[in-house]
Each structure stands twice: as C-alpha cells, then as structure tokens.
Design a protein around this motif. Structure first.
Motif, PDB file in Angstrom:
ATOM      1  N   ASN A  43      42.128 111.306  18.625  1.00  0.00           N
ATOM      2  CA  ASN A  43      42.483 110.899  19.987  1.00  0.00           C
ATOM      3  C   ASN A  43      43.913 110.357  20.060  1.00  0.00           C
ATOM      4  OD1 ASN A  43      39.980 111.701  20.908  1.00  0.00           O
ATOM      5  ND2 ASN A  43      39.094 109.659  20.757  1.00  0.00           N
ATOM      6  N   LYS A  44      44.319 109.602  19.040  1.00  0.00           N
ATOM      7  CA  LYS A  44      45.703 109.116  18.992  1.00  0.00           C
ATOM      8  C   LYS A  44      46.666 110.294  18.860  1.00  0.00           C
ATOM      9  CE  LYS A  44      44.720 104.550  17.103  1.00  0.00           C
ATOM     10  NZ  LYS A  44      44.861 103.631  15.965  1.00  0.00           N
ATOM     11  N   GLY A  45      46.288 111.268  18.033  1.00  0.00           N
ATOM     12  CA  GLY A  45      47.102 112.469  17.885  1.00  0.00           C
ATOM     13  C   GLY A  45      47.229 113.225  19.202  1.00  0.00           C
ATOM     14  N   ASN A  46      46.140 113.313  19.933  1.00  0.00           N
ATOM     15  CA  ASN A  46      46.177 113.998  21.231  1.00  0.00           C
ATOM     16  C   ASN A  46      47.137 113.312  22.197  1.00  0.00           C
ATOM     17  OD1 ASN A  46      44.318 115.900  20.407  1.00  0.00           O
ATOM     18  ND2 ASN A  46      42.579 114.904  21.373  1.00  0.00           N
ATOM     19  N   THR A  47      47.118 111.986  22.204  1.00  0.00           N
ATOM     20  CA  THR A  47      48.018 111.227  23.078  1.00  0.00           C
ATOM     21  C   THR A  47      49.472 111.492  22.701  1.00  0.00           C
ATOM     22  OG1 THR A  47      46.360 109.508  23.402  1.00  0.00           O
ATOM     23  CG2 THR A  47      48.643 108.902  23.845  1.00  0.00           C
ATOM     24  N   LEU A  48      49.757 111.468  21.408  1.00  0.00           N
ATOM     25  CA  LEU A  48      51.119 111.741  20.950  1.00  0.00           C
ATOM     26  C   LEU A  48      51.534 113.170  21.288  1.00  0.00           C
ATOM     27  CD1 LEU A  48      50.888 109.888  17.539  1.00  0.00           C
ATOM     28  CD2 LEU A  48      52.399 109.278  19.437  1.00  0.00           C
ATOM     29  N   PHE A  49      50.614 114.106  21.148  1.00  0.00           N
ATOM     30  CA  PHE A  49      50.905 115.504  21.490  1.00  0.00           C
ATOM     31  C   PHE A  49      51.306 115.607  22.957  1.00  0.00           C
ATOM     32  CE2 PHE A  49      49.890 119.651  23.124  1.00  0.00           C
ATOM     33  CZ  PHE A  49      50.431 120.505  22.169  1.00  0.00           C
ATOM     34  N   LYS A  50      50.544 114.967  23.833  1.00  0.00           N
ATOM     35  CA  LYS A  50      50.847 115.008  25.272  1.00  0.00           C
ATOM     36  C   LYS A  50      52.216 114.431  25.577  1.00  0.00           C
ATOM     37  CE  LYS A  50      46.015 114.763  26.594  1.00  0.00           C
ATOM     38  NZ  LYS A  50      44.922 113.879  27.018  1.00  0.00           N
ATOM     39  N   ASP A  51      52.661 113.487  24.731  1.00  0.00           N
ATOM     40  CA  ASP A  51      53.986 112.877  24.904  1.00  0.00           C
ATOM     41  C   ASP A  51      55.092 113.683  24.221  1.00  0.00           C
ATOM     42  OD1 ASP A  51      52.807 110.828  26.348  1.00  0.00           O
ATOM     43  OD2 ASP A  51      52.724 109.449  24.637  1.00  0.00           O
ATOM     44  N   GLY A  52      54.725 114.822  23.644  1.00  0.00           N
ATOM     45  CA  GLY A  52      55.705 115.667  22.980  1.00  0.00           C
ATOM     46  C   GLY A  52      56.121 115.177  21.602  1.00  0.00           C
ATOM     47  N   LYS A  53      55.366 114.264  21.036  1.00  0.00           N
ATOM     48  CA  LYS A  53      55.677 113.705  19.706  1.00  0.00           C
ATOM     49  C   LYS A  53      54.849 114.452  18.654  1.00  0.00           C
ATOM     50  CE  LYS A  53      56.775 109.239  21.711  1.00  0.00           C
ATOM     51  NZ  LYS A  53      56.410 107.827  21.832  1.00  0.00           N
ATOM     52  N   TYR A  54      55.235 115.703  18.413  1.00  0.00           N
ATOM     53  CA  TYR A  54      54.424 116.598  17.590  1.00  0.00           C
ATOM     54  C   TYR A  54      54.354 116.182  16.121  1.00  0.00           C
ATOM     55  CZ  TYR A  54      55.206 119.237  21.848  1.00  0.00           C
ATOM     56  OH  TYR A  54      55.289 119.599  23.164  1.00  0.00           O
ATOM     57  N   LYS A  84      54.270 124.296  18.216  1.00  0.00           N
ATOM     58  CA  LYS A  84      55.288 123.688  19.081  1.00  0.00           C
ATOM     59  C   LYS A  84      56.571 123.394  18.308  1.00  0.00           C
ATOM     60  CE  LYS A  84      53.391 123.088  23.180  1.00  0.00           C
ATOM     61  NZ  LYS A  84      54.026 123.542  24.417  1.00  0.00           N
ATOM     62  N   LEU A  85      56.434 123.132  17.001  1.00  0.00           N
ATOM     63  CA  LEU A  85      57.597 122.840  16.158  1.00  0.00           C
ATOM     64  C   LEU A  85      58.211 124.094  15.532  1.00  0.00           C
ATOM     65  CD1 LEU A  85      56.193 119.666  14.373  1.00  0.00           C
ATOM     66  CD2 LEU A  85      58.043 119.734  16.073  1.00  0.00           C
ATOM     67  N   GLY A  86      57.636 125.249  15.833  1.00  0.00           N
ATOM     68  CA  GLY A  86      58.161 126.493  15.276  1.00  0.00           C
ATOM     69  C   GLY A  86      57.780 126.715  13.821  1.00  0.00           C
ATOM     70  N   LYS A  87      56.753 126.032  13.363  1.00  0.00           N
ATOM     71  CA  LYS A  87      56.272 126.192  11.986  1.00  0.00           C
ATOM     72  C   LYS A  87      55.083 127.161  12.024  1.00  0.00           C
ATOM     73  CE  LYS A  87      57.834 121.645  10.514  1.00  0.00           C
ATOM     74  NZ  LYS A  87      57.480 120.375   9.854  1.00  0.00           N
ATOM     75  N   PHE A  88      55.412 128.440  12.082  1.00  0.00           N
ATOM     76  CA  PHE A  88      54.392 129.441  12.379  1.00  0.00           C
ATOM     77  C   PHE A  88      53.472 129.750  11.206  1.00  0.00           C
ATOM     78  CE2 PHE A  88      58.049 130.344  15.236  1.00  0.00           C
ATOM     79  CZ  PHE A  88      57.477 129.768  16.357  1.00  0.00           C
ATOM     80  N   ALA A  89      53.953 129.661   9.968  1.00  0.00           N
ATOM     81  CA  ALA A  89      53.060 129.881   8.822  1.00  0.00           C
ATOM     82  C   ALA A  89      51.985 128.793   8.787  1.00  0.00           C
ATOM     83  CB  ALA A  89      53.859 129.890   7.524  1.00  0.00           C
ATOM     84  N   GLU A  90      52.393 127.541   9.050  1.00  0.00           N
ATOM     85  CA  GLU A  90      51.433 126.433   9.090  1.00  0.00           C
ATOM     86  C   GLU A  90      50.474 126.589  10.269  1.00  0.00           C
ATOM     87  OE1 GLU A  90      54.700 126.160   8.669  1.00  0.00           O
ATOM     88  OE2 GLU A  90      55.162 124.670   7.135  1.00  0.00           O
ATOM     89  N   THR A  91      51.002 127.130  11.377  1.00  0.00           N
ATOM     90  CA  THR A  91      50.170 127.395  12.549  1.00  0.00           C
ATOM     91  C   THR A  91      49.033 128.336  12.171  1.00  0.00           C
ATOM     92  OG1 THR A  91      52.042 127.148  14.072  1.00  0.00           O
ATOM     93  CG2 THR A  91      50.149 128.408  14.874  1.00  0.00           C
TER      94      THR A  91
END
Length: 123
Positions: A43-54, A84-91
C-alpha cells in the motif's frame, strides 16, 4: 537526628524481582503477520507510485515480496514501476513472475507484452 529504618533484605529482593507486565498501549498495533506487513508495504508502494516516485515504490514492493513471494500483485506492481523507469527487461521478468503465480492475471500479460515490445524497439 532522623531515624533509619532497617529493611528485611528478603522482602526488598522480592519486591524488586516481581515480574512487571507492560500494559498494552491503544496506539500500538498488535504484531502483524508477514502477509499483513507485506500488504502494508504494498500500500505504501502504491501511494509512492501514484506520486510518481517509482524508485521508492520499487523499494516497498521489493520488501513486500521478501515477506510474501506468493502474491502476484506485488510482482506486477513492481513491474509497472520498472516500466515507468524504462527498465524493460526487469518489467518483463516481474510480469512473467506474476503470471507464473497467477495464470489468469491479464494485467501482467499486458505489462509483459509492453515490456517485450519496448525491448524489441531498442534492438
């Protein structure tokens, strides 16, 4: 002159060594299970994601995964951060892991396809 009271040492030791039980504070939560803690981290990760803090969100999703490696959503959410960070292999890796855990996870298939498409565009 003040008088000095003599204390029986056995009585004193008994008073000092009695077990003191802490009173639970209403502000402090009960100890959580690892799965409950993992959901809290997600849930904390989701909040940070919404704030663009990937990058920060990835840290929380990773901690959630360390506590519970069986929740496909944790891997998918981290996969989205990597995208979102352009790390496509990790994606692709995390989306694939989410699919391995939950074969019907449509969002994870979509995220993996987007990651693969970006990797193809880079080659």
């Amino acid at each position: 002159m003040p008088s000095i009271e003599v204390i029986d040492s056995k009585e004193f030791v008994a008073d000092v060594t009695e077990e003191v039980k802490p009173t639970p504070s209403p502000d402090i939560k009960e100890v959580e299970s690892p799965k409950e803690r993992a959901i809290e981290l997600k849930n904390k990760g989701n909040t940070l994601f919404k704030d663009g803090k990937y990058e920060e969100a990835i840290t929380f999703f990773t901690q959630a995964i360390e506590l519970n490696q069986t929740d496909a959503a944790f891997f998918h959410n981290r996969s989205f951060c990597y995208f979102k960070l352009g790390k496509f292999a990790e994606t692709v890796d995390d989306a694939t892991h989410a699919i391995d855990l939950k074969k019907t996870y449509v969002k994870a298939y979509f995220r993996r396809a987007l990651g693969r498409a970006e990797l193809d565009n880079l080659s």
